[in-house]
Design a protein around this motif. Sequence first.
Motif, PDB file in Angstrom:
ATOM      1  N   ILE A 294       8.176 -10.497  -8.750  1.00 41.25           N
ATOM      2  CA  ILE A 294       9.075  -9.370  -8.497  1.00 41.25           C
ATOM      3  C   ILE A 294       8.280  -8.333  -7.717  1.00 41.25           C
ATOM      4  CG2 ILE A 294      10.412  -7.516  -9.563  1.00 41.25           C
ATOM      5  CD1 ILE A 294       9.700 -10.595 -11.600  1.00 41.25           C
ATOM      6  N   LEU A 295       8.584  -8.197  -6.434  1.00 41.60           N
ATOM      7  CA  LEU A 295       7.868  -7.256  -5.580  1.00 41.60           C
ATOM      8  C   LEU A 295       8.592  -5.915  -5.534  1.00 41.60           C
ATOM      9  CD1 LEU A 295       6.904  -9.381  -2.427  1.00 41.60           C
ATOM     10  CD2 LEU A 295       5.468  -8.820  -4.391  1.00 41.60           C
ATOM     11  N   CYS A 296       7.827  -4.838  -5.646  1.00 41.14           N
ATOM     12  CA  CYS A 296       8.343  -3.475  -5.450  1.00 41.14           C
ATOM     13  C   CYS A 296       7.273  -2.749  -4.630  1.00 41.14           C
ATOM     14  CB  CYS A 296       8.639  -2.783  -6.767  1.00 41.14           C
ATOM     15  SG  CYS A 296       7.470  -3.123  -8.105  1.00 41.14           S
ATOM     16  N   GLU A 297       7.200  -3.096  -3.352  1.00 41.94           N
ATOM     17  CA  GLU A 297       6.076  -2.721  -2.513  1.00 41.94           C
ATOM     18  C   GLU A 297       5.951  -1.215  -2.299  1.00 41.94           C
ATOM     19  OE1 GLU A 297       5.459  -5.095   1.002  1.00 41.94           O
ATOM     20  OE2 GLU A 297       6.561  -6.766   0.136  1.00 41.94           O
ATOM     21  N   ALA A 298       7.051  -0.488  -2.374  1.00 45.37           N
ATOM     22  CA  ALA A 298       6.976   0.960  -2.227  1.00 45.37           C
ATOM     23  C   ALA A 298       6.488   1.637  -3.500  1.00 45.37           C
ATOM     24  CB  ALA A 298       8.345   1.518  -1.838  1.00 45.37           C
TER      25      ALA A 298
ATOM     26  N   TYR B  54      -1.839 -11.099  -1.431  1.00 43.58           N
ATOM     27  CA  TYR B  54      -0.720 -10.938  -0.502  1.00 43.58           C
ATOM     28  C   TYR B  54      -0.466  -9.456  -0.214  1.00 43.58           C
ATOM     29  CZ  TYR B  54       4.157 -10.780   1.059  1.00 43.58           C
ATOM     30  OH  TYR B  54       5.323 -10.521   1.748  1.00 43.58           O
ATOM     31  N   LEU B  55      -0.444  -8.644  -1.264  1.00 40.72           N
ATOM     32  CA  LEU B  55      -0.168  -7.222  -1.089  1.00 40.72           C
ATOM     33  C   LEU B  55      -1.321  -6.493  -0.395  1.00 40.72           C
ATOM     34  CD1 LEU B  55       1.498  -6.476  -4.539  1.00 40.72           C
ATOM     35  CD2 LEU B  55       2.636  -6.532  -2.306  1.00 40.72           C
ATOM     36  N   GLU B  56      -2.554  -6.868  -0.724  1.00 35.02           N
ATOM     37  CA  GLU B  56      -3.715  -6.241  -0.068  1.00 35.02           C
ATOM     38  C   GLU B  56      -3.665  -6.467   1.433  1.00 35.02           C
ATOM     39  OE1 GLU B  56      -8.610  -6.283  -0.243  1.00 35.02           O
ATOM     40  OE2 GLU B  56      -7.463  -8.055  -0.844  1.00 35.02           O
TER      41      GLU B  56
ATOM     42  N   ALA C  74       4.810 -17.545  -3.765  1.00 36.56           N
ATOM     43  CA  ALA C  74       6.009 -16.932  -4.340  1.00 36.56           C
ATOM     44  C   ALA C  74       6.218 -15.530  -3.774  1.00 36.56           C
ATOM     45  CB  ALA C  74       5.898 -16.881  -5.859  1.00 36.56           C
ATOM     46  N   ALA C  75       5.129 -14.774  -3.599  1.00 37.05           N
ATOM     47  CA  ALA C  75       5.237 -13.436  -3.023  1.00 37.05           C
ATOM     48  C   ALA C  75       5.734 -13.497  -1.584  1.00 37.05           C
ATOM     49  CB  ALA C  75       3.896 -12.716  -3.098  1.00 37.05           C
ATOM     50  N   ALA C  76       5.203 -14.446  -0.821  1.00 39.72           N
ATOM     51  CA  ALA C  76       5.608 -14.583   0.577  1.00 39.72           C
ATOM     52  C   ALA C  76       7.068 -15.023   0.699  1.00 39.72           C
ATOM     53  CB  ALA C  76       4.700 -15.589   1.284  1.00 39.72           C
ATOM     54  N   ALA C  77       7.574 -15.707  -0.325  1.00 41.55           N
ATOM     55  CA  ALA C  77       8.955 -16.196  -0.310  1.00 41.55           C
ATOM     56  C   ALA C  77       9.955 -15.178  -0.838  1.00 41.55           C
ATOM     57  CB  ALA C  77       9.052 -17.480  -1.143  1.00 41.55           C
TER      58      ALA C  77
END
Length: 341
Positions: A48-52, A104-106, A147-150
């Motif tokens: 579950i990405l919440c990049e902001a 991935y996020l870095e 999974a993050a990239a998808a």
Amino acid sequence: MNLITKPGKPRNPRSRCYHTTTKGLTDIAGIRVGHASDYDAMTGCTVILCEAGAVGGVDIRGAATGTEEIDALRPEHITDRVHAIVLAGGSAFGLEAASGVRRYLEHRGIGFQTGLAVVPIVPCAILYDLAIGKAHVRPTREMGESAAAAATDNPVQQGAVGAGTGATVGKIFGMAQAMKSGIGSHTVSLSESVRVSALVAVNAFGDVRDPQTGHLIAGARRAPDSSELADTETEMKRGARGGFGRQNTTLAVVATNAKLSKVAASRLAQMANLGMARTIFPVHTAFDGDLCFALSLGNESADLNTLGVAAAEALAESIVMAVRNAPTLGGVPGLAGVQKK
């Protein structure tokens, strides 16, 4: 007599004052969800990405948890935001998937600014799925990164996918009499602007009941070749002990676009956990690592108690969706027929 039921028409949630939307957790702006699944080893992870950045909280009720970066969700912790949540199979080995999400996020420059480096804050929780597939194959850093990239903001894929790939329910008599489960997700809207969503990976020791009817819909079966459900709580009171083991866990994430503090986010997670109590019997046992994360994204105003009511409903419905969308897989029967690969 409780029999396994076939999935039918879409359910009408029991909401009285709410209306619902259809995408699941991605109904909350700023959230993307991605899965990676290994159907040969019967394991996977969900990101579950919440990049902001999202204000996070957590409520842990089970006694057999496996977690990472949980302290970052505590109100006294210096970090005020999280950037992803990872749910993974593989028991404690599956915590490695979070490293891939951090990588991935870095690479995208997302994380907590330390002055010398950007450090993504990625809490992670695992479930035990080693008994259904290949116990020596677990989610890896590469699977987490995949999974993050998808991850997308499309409707959440449900059933035997991601962290729910090897998930099962009803294990008092062991895997031979269990049923398949997986990922479920559902949203409750409190107004035209305020929403509360849930996503859950259901790998419970107990059975699942439909909260609308009280009927068992998935769980322990009376015999390996039977479709009749046994009712775990009744069997426990009769003295059954056969399948007890610390091999279970229900992992949930609730999210809202209402603005919350860390303290309020943890309170939302606590109230959301009532959704597990409405659907899983028994729940929060010594054999489960049950927990619920909460995420706050956005600036909408809403009463915390009302958000909690909606979160419990969203989670309860997500649990039902997890078993209704789970196919027969790995020799374990599910309500959604046979998995098509």
